[in-house]
Design a protein around this motif. Sequence first.
Motif, PDB file in Angstrom:
ATOM      1  N   SER A  25       0.607  -1.300   0.072  1.00  0.00           N
ATOM      2  CA  SER A  25      -0.049  -0.234  -0.167  1.00  0.00           C
ATOM      3  C   SER A  25       0.956   1.277   0.011  1.00  0.00           C
ATOM      4  O   SER A  25       0.657   2.122   0.833  1.00  0.00           O
ATOM      5  N   LEU A  26       1.959   0.976  -0.974  1.00  0.00           N
ATOM      6  CA  LEU A  26       2.817   2.407  -0.954  1.00  0.00           C
ATOM      7  C   LEU A  26       2.376   3.063  -2.353  1.00  0.00           C
ATOM      8  O   LEU A  26       1.960   2.722  -3.258  1.00  0.00           O
ATOM      9  N   THR A  27       2.748   4.503  -2.236  1.00  0.00           N
ATOM     10  CA  THR A  27       2.731   5.360  -3.348  1.00  0.00           C
ATOM     11  C   THR A  27       3.822   6.352  -3.451  1.00  0.00           C
ATOM     12  O   THR A  27       4.498   6.736  -2.244  1.00  0.00           O
ATOM     13  N   VAL A  34       5.143   7.278   0.257  1.00  0.00           N
ATOM     14  CA  VAL A  34       4.231   7.487   1.399  1.00  0.00           C
ATOM     15  C   VAL A  34       3.561   6.073   1.480  1.00  0.00           C
ATOM     16  O   VAL A  34       3.036   5.301   0.472  1.00  0.00           O
ATOM     17  N   GLY A  35       3.281   5.619   2.960  1.00  0.00           N
ATOM     18  CA  GLY A  35       2.613   4.385   3.025  1.00  0.00           C
ATOM     19  C   GLY A  35       1.305   4.210   3.649  1.00  0.00           C
ATOM     20  O   GLY A  35       1.016   5.323   4.339  1.00  0.00           O
ATOM     21  N   CYS A  41      -6.822   2.953   1.438  1.00  0.00           N
ATOM     22  CA  CYS A  41      -6.321   4.078   1.812  1.00  0.00           C
ATOM     23  C   CYS A  41      -5.407   4.821   1.217  1.00  0.00           C
ATOM     24  O   CYS A  41      -5.498   5.990   0.763  1.00  0.00           O
ATOM     25  N   ARG A  42      -4.595   4.111   0.340  1.00  0.00           N
ATOM     26  CA  ARG A  42      -3.666   4.329  -0.791  1.00  0.00           C
ATOM     27  C   ARG A  42      -4.248   5.155  -1.954  1.00  0.00           C
ATOM     28  O   ARG A  42      -4.154   6.253  -2.202  1.00  0.00           O
ATOM     29  N   ALA A  49      -4.909  13.566  -3.314  1.00  0.00           N
ATOM     30  CA  ALA A  49      -3.729  14.228  -3.847  1.00  0.00           C
ATOM     31  C   ALA A  49      -3.828  14.797  -5.295  1.00  0.00           C
ATOM     32  O   ALA A  49      -3.377  15.974  -5.557  1.00  0.00           O
ATOM     33  N   LYS A  50      -4.395  14.026  -5.985  1.00  0.00           N
ATOM     34  CA  LYS A  50      -4.550  14.560  -7.614  1.00  0.00           C
ATOM     35  C   LYS A  50      -5.532  15.951  -7.560  1.00  0.00           C
ATOM     36  O   LYS A  50      -5.071  16.751  -8.291  1.00  0.00           O
ATOM     37  N   HIS A  51      -6.646  16.015  -6.741  1.00  0.00           N
ATOM     38  CA  HIS A  51      -7.393  16.908  -6.590  1.00  0.00           C
ATOM     39  C   HIS A  51      -6.504  18.236  -6.158  1.00  0.00           C
ATOM     40  O   HIS A  51      -6.599  19.326  -6.781  1.00  0.00           O
TER      41      HIS A  51
END
Length: 66
Positions: A25-27, A34-35, A41-42, A49-51
């Motif tokens: 579940s990392l990005t 960020v985990g 949740c990710r 974050a995109k918004h």
Amino acid sequence: MNNLKLEDCVNKTCPWSGNEVAKDSLTLYRSKVVGFCNPRCRDKFEKAAKHFDNAVDNEAVHLSHA
């Protein structure tokens, strides 16, 4: 994002739930890993974050034309 590593994660607990982060579940956000505790949740973070990034970018364009 299979190439992201838990040891590179900037946080130990999920920003949404407070639970421990999971390696599946990392990005990547602003060049940081960020985990999150689970993929839901990710994905919720990635959408938010995109918004946020779009709003910031749109404000920058608006200000540059003022």
